[in-house]
Design an enzyme around this catalytic site. Structure first.
Site, mmCIF file in Angstrom:
data_model
loop_
_atom_site.group_PDB
_atom_site.id
_atom_site.type_symbol
_atom_site.label_atom_id
_atom_site.label_comp_id
_atom_site.label_asym_id
_atom_site.label_seq_id
_atom_site.Cartn_x
_atom_site.Cartn_y
_atom_site.Cartn_z
ATOM 1 N N SER A 134 -0.160 6.069 3.060
ATOM 2 C CA SER A 134 0.169 7.194 4.719
ATOM 3 C C SER A 134 1.986 7.814 3.908
ATOM 4 O O SER A 134 2.101 7.466 3.262
ATOM 5 C CB SER A 134 0.288 5.452 5.729
ATOM 6 O OG SER A 134 -0.227 5.751 6.290
ATOM 7 N N GLU A 157 -11.912 -6.632 4.317
ATOM 8 C CA GLU A 157 -11.212 -7.191 5.263
ATOM 9 C C GLU A 157 -11.978 -6.904 6.819
ATOM 10 O O GLU A 157 -10.446 -7.829 7.384
ATOM 11 C CB GLU A 157 -9.685 -6.587 5.263
ATOM 12 C CG GLU A 157 -8.600 -6.317 3.559
ATOM 13 C CD GLU A 157 -7.572 -5.532 3.987
ATOM 14 O OE1 GLU A 157 -7.407 -5.188 5.548
ATOM 15 O OE2 GLU A 157 -7.110 -5.000 3.216
ATOM 16 N N GLU A 212 -6.228 6.028 20.536
ATOM 17 C CA GLU A 212 -6.533 7.979 20.154
ATOM 18 C C GLU A 212 -7.556 7.730 18.812
ATOM 19 O O GLU A 212 -9.093 8.075 19.298
ATOM 20 C CB GLU A 212 -5.778 8.288 20.226
ATOM 21 C CG GLU A 212 -5.137 9.103 21.298
ATOM 22 C CD GLU A 212 -3.889 7.698 21.205
ATOM 23 O OE1 GLU A 212 -2.881 7.438 22.262
ATOM 24 O OE2 GLU A 212 -3.542 6.772 20.079
ATOM 25 N N GLN A 248 0.508 -1.216 -0.167
ATOM 26 C CA GLN A 248 0.156 -0.230 0.087
ATOM 27 C C GLN A 248 1.297 1.033 0.122
ATOM 28 O O GLN A 248 1.843 1.502 0.623
ATOM 29 C CB GLN A 248 -0.790 0.032 1.633
ATOM 30 C CG GLN A 248 -2.144 -1.614 1.162
ATOM 31 C CD GLN A 248 -2.718 -0.940 2.588
ATOM 32 O OE1 GLN A 248 -2.606 0.057 2.987
ATOM 33 N NE2 GLN A 248 -3.912 -1.733 2.653
#
Length: 388
Positions: A126, A241, A372, A123
């Protein structure tokens, strides 16, 4: 249906026992050398040929007529129980996206190579400033005639150093809403302008990479789906997924069994084992309670996914419960190891695995969405709390 699923489970167990490629002792998810890489590729090819991977694909691309959605979950569970290499999530996401959004040419060229173990995917999502908030990515794909010129940096790209193909998200229109101006691409990892730098982690291994794209040229044939329609492509692939979350409960069950084994093997200064002490027994009982809680949460989540009755908060709840419990088990294991004066020889490998899991456990609370972020999603989606 339950009888069919259990019959399939026995098929998978037998196949893994006969053909499975075992995970490395430390639990590392990437190959350490070319021989291991070849073995993993062959193992993935065998899983596809047997119909255990790709069973839910359309029949013309190798799918099984008798495939049930629950089979995918069973496969993941049994691969964990059998300590065998699991299919890389990047390959699963890529194949789902290609089937759902790829052109006929892309399907005919890429899907057979995935099934043959020729193409491992990574991937390219990010970025240093766009992790949990992926829509803020800044990698640019600027039109130049019939091509796009891509410039930017990606990070935390698992397996990029040995991947053949990458699924890239890049911004193609900076003037529109940030979700609307993103395009998905399929990218050969050996194109000019691609630079891959493995990142060595504190585990001693390099499972992640930085990927730099400096003027990489992509043709229209590399666009997956529609230009500026990449957000739909990637969110659909990630959703495919979700059923695999059920395998996390099996992972925790294995870890708990290892924890009990460790407590029985860890000898203290007074000659007793840690497991003989009531305070350790109490903490292990507490750990078991947490594992059982996660198992119930995960099973409930999977049941709703399979029934098509999923709530948006189900994934975040299951992910948070699993990763935080994983950290708690690792913390207790490390306390047992540090307080012992010796560990039985037979369990040295167990202790080594705990060291690795402890170092890796914090990464799990970040990858796929930091804890978080998960808490924020749960607060808004399940509890109806305001953003601030």
């Amino acid at each position: 249906m339950r009888a069919d699923v259990e019959a399939y489970r026995e098929q998978v167990r037998s196949f893994i026992a006969e053909h499975g490629v075992p995970m490395q002792g430390e639990g590392v998810r990437v190959p350490r050398n070319q021989d291991e890489e070849k073995a993993i590729r062959a193992w993935l090819r065998a899983l596809y040929e047997a119909g255990h991977l790709g069973g839910g694909w359309p029949r013309e691309w190798g799918g099984r007529a008798d495939h049930l959605a629950a089979h995918d979950l069973v496969l993941m569970e049994e691969l964990i129980r059998g300590d065998a290499y699991r299919p890389l999530d990047q390959v699963m996401l890529a194949s789902h996206a290609i089937i759902g959004f790829g052109s006929d040419t892309q399907k005919s060229e890429l899907l057979p190579r995935i099934r043959a173990g020729e193409h491992i995917w990574c991937q390219l999502f990010s970025e240093p400033g766009a992790g949990s908030d992926l829509a803020s990515l800044r990698t640019r794909a600027e039109p130049d005639g019939e091509e796009f010129v891509v410039t930017g940096q990606k990070i935390w790209s698992t397996d990029a150093q040995w991947a053949d193909m990458g699924m890239l998200l890049a911004r193609t229109d900076p003037t529109v809403d940030r979700h609307a101006g993103i395009t998905a691409f399929v990218v050969p990892m050996d194109l000019p302008g691609m630079e891959i730098r493995p990142i060595r982690e504190m585990t001693g291994y390099a499972e992640f990479c930085e990927v730099f794209l400096d003027g990489v040229r992509l043709g229209r044939e590399h666009v997956l789906g529609e230009v500026n329609g990449g957000w739909k492509v990637v969110t659909s692939g990630l959703a495919s997924e979700r059923a695999f979350v059920g395998a996390n409960a099996v992972q925790l069950e294995r870890m708990f069994a290892d924890l009990v084994s460790l407590a029985a093997a860890a000898r203290l200064a007074d000659g007793t084992t840690a497991l003989e002490h009531e305070d350790v027994q109490a903490r292990i009982a507490d750990a078991l309670t947490r594992v059982e809680e996660v198992t119930l949460i995960v099973r409930d989540t999977v049941d709703r996914i399979l029934a098509g009755d999923e709530h948006p908060s189900d994934g975040p709840v299951a992910k948070l419960a699993y990763t935080e419990t994983n950290v708690a088990l690792c913390d207790l294991a490390m306390e047992l190891i540090s307080s012992s004066v010796s560990i039985d020889d037979a369990d040295v490998e167990v202790a080594r695995r705990w060291h690795h899991n402890y170092l890796w456990g914090r990464a799990l609370t970040i990858s796929g969405g930091a804890s978080e972020i998960m808490r924020g999603l749960i607060g808004r989606q399940l509890l109806g709390l305001p953003r601030s």
